[in-house]
Scaffold this motif. Structure first.
Motif, short mmCIF file in Angstrom:
data_model
loop_
_atom_site.label_atom_id
_atom_site.label_comp_id
_atom_site.label_asym_id
_atom_site.label_seq_id
_atom_site.Cartn_x
_atom_site.Cartn_y
_atom_site.Cartn_z
N ARG A 45 0.83 -1.21 0.00
CA ARG A 45 0.00 0.00 0.00
C ARG A 45 0.87 1.26 0.00
O ARG A 45 0.57 2.23 -0.70
CB ARG A 45 -0.93 0.00 1.21
CG ARG A 45 -2.06 -0.99 1.11
CD ARG A 45 -3.14 -0.72 2.15
NE ARG A 45 -2.63 -0.59 3.50
CZ ARG A 45 -2.50 -1.59 4.36
NH1 ARG A 45 -2.85 -2.82 4.00
NH2 ARG A 45 -2.05 -1.39 5.57
N HIS A 46 1.94 1.25 0.77
CA HIS A 46 2.84 2.40 0.83
C HIS A 46 3.48 2.66 -0.53
O HIS A 46 3.55 3.81 -0.99
CB HIS A 46 3.92 2.17 1.88
CG HIS A 46 4.92 3.26 1.99
ND1 HIS A 46 4.63 4.48 2.56
CD2 HIS A 46 6.21 3.35 1.56
CE1 HIS A 46 5.70 5.26 2.49
NE2 HIS A 46 6.67 4.59 1.90
N ARG A 47 3.93 1.61 -1.18
CA ARG A 47 4.56 1.76 -2.50
C ARG A 47 3.56 2.31 -3.52
O ARG A 47 3.89 3.19 -4.31
CB ARG A 47 5.10 0.42 -2.98
CG ARG A 47 5.82 0.55 -4.31
CD ARG A 47 6.28 -0.77 -4.82
NE ARG A 47 7.32 -1.31 -3.96
CZ ARG A 47 7.72 -2.57 -3.98
NH1 ARG A 47 7.16 -3.41 -4.82
NH2 ARG A 47 8.66 -2.99 -3.19
N ALA A 48 2.32 1.82 -3.48
CA ALA A 48 1.30 2.31 -4.41
C ALA A 48 1.01 3.78 -4.14
O ALA A 48 0.87 4.58 -5.07
CB ALA A 48 0.02 1.48 -4.26
N HIS A 49 0.94 4.15 -2.87
CA HIS A 49 0.70 5.55 -2.52
C HIS A 49 1.84 6.44 -3.03
O HIS A 49 1.60 7.53 -3.57
CB HIS A 49 0.54 5.69 -1.01
CG HIS A 49 0.29 7.09 -0.55
ND1 HIS A 49 -0.92 7.71 -0.73
CD2 HIS A 49 1.10 7.99 0.05
CE1 HIS A 49 -0.84 8.93 -0.25
NE2 HIS A 49 0.38 9.13 0.24
N GLN A 50 3.08 5.98 -2.88
CA GLN A 50 4.24 6.76 -3.35
C GLN A 50 4.21 6.91 -4.87
O GLN A 50 4.54 7.98 -5.40
CB GLN A 50 5.55 6.07 -2.93
CG GLN A 50 5.80 6.08 -1.44
CD GLN A 50 5.97 7.48 -0.89
OE1 GLN A 50 6.60 8.32 -1.50
NE2 GLN A 50 5.36 7.73 0.27
N ASP A 51 3.82 5.86 -5.58
CA ASP A 51 3.75 5.94 -7.04
C ASP A 51 2.66 6.89 -7.51
O ASP A 51 2.80 7.56 -8.53
CB ASP A 51 3.51 4.55 -7.65
CG ASP A 51 4.74 3.67 -7.56
OD1 ASP A 51 5.84 4.21 -7.37
OD2 ASP A 51 4.58 2.44 -7.66
N LEU A 52 1.57 6.96 -6.76
CA LEU A 52 0.44 7.82 -7.16
C LEU A 52 0.59 9.26 -6.70
O LEU A 52 -0.18 10.12 -7.13
CB LEU A 52 -0.87 7.24 -6.63
CG LEU A 52 -1.29 5.91 -7.25
CD1 LEU A 52 -2.52 5.38 -6.56
CD2 LEU A 52 -1.53 6.08 -8.74
N LEU A 53 1.57 9.54 -5.84
CA LEU A 53 1.76 10.92 -5.38
C LEU A 53 2.08 11.87 -6.52
O LEU A 53 1.71 13.03 -6.48
CB LEU A 53 2.89 10.98 -4.34
CG LEU A 53 2.48 10.79 -2.89
CD1 LEU A 53 3.69 10.84 -1.99
CD2 LEU A 53 1.45 11.80 -2.47
#
Length: 101
Positions: A45-53
């Motif tokens: 989830r953290h990685r997906a959030h970072q990619d979508l930032l």
């Protein structure tokens, strides 16, 4: 159902039953396995959030496409549980260790 002799039952027990040889308390798995699984999901989830930032702010098709490509390009981390060893191997190992002492 065919009746089994005690020797057959013992062989089946050695093949089917398992022993934890990971090196931690056997009851620790109750807490550690869900904790490890949750840590993997949290990291995904953290990685997906970072990619979508990068796609926040005004709507831009190129930026949103690039963010989606980055998001789908990485394979998510996966939790893999290690199986315990069969009881027969464990007993063999214990006997060999006992004889070497």
């Amino acid at each position: 159902m065919v009746r089994k002799s005690p020797q057959e039952k013992k062989q089946l027990s050695y093949a089917r039953d398992r022993r934890n040889t990971y090196g931690e308390n056997d009851k620790a798995s109750r807490k550690n396995l869900p904790r490890k699984r949750a840590r993997v999901h949290r990291a995904n989830r953290h990685r997906a959030h970072q990619d979508l930032l990068g796609a926040t702010g005004p709507v831009d098709a190129q930026v949103s496409d690039a963010a989606e490509i980055r998001l789908r390009a990485r394979r998510p981390k996966a939790f893999c549980k290690r199986p315990d060893i069969p009881l027969g191997e464990y007993v063999r190992w214990k006997l060999e260790r006992r004889q070497s002492r």
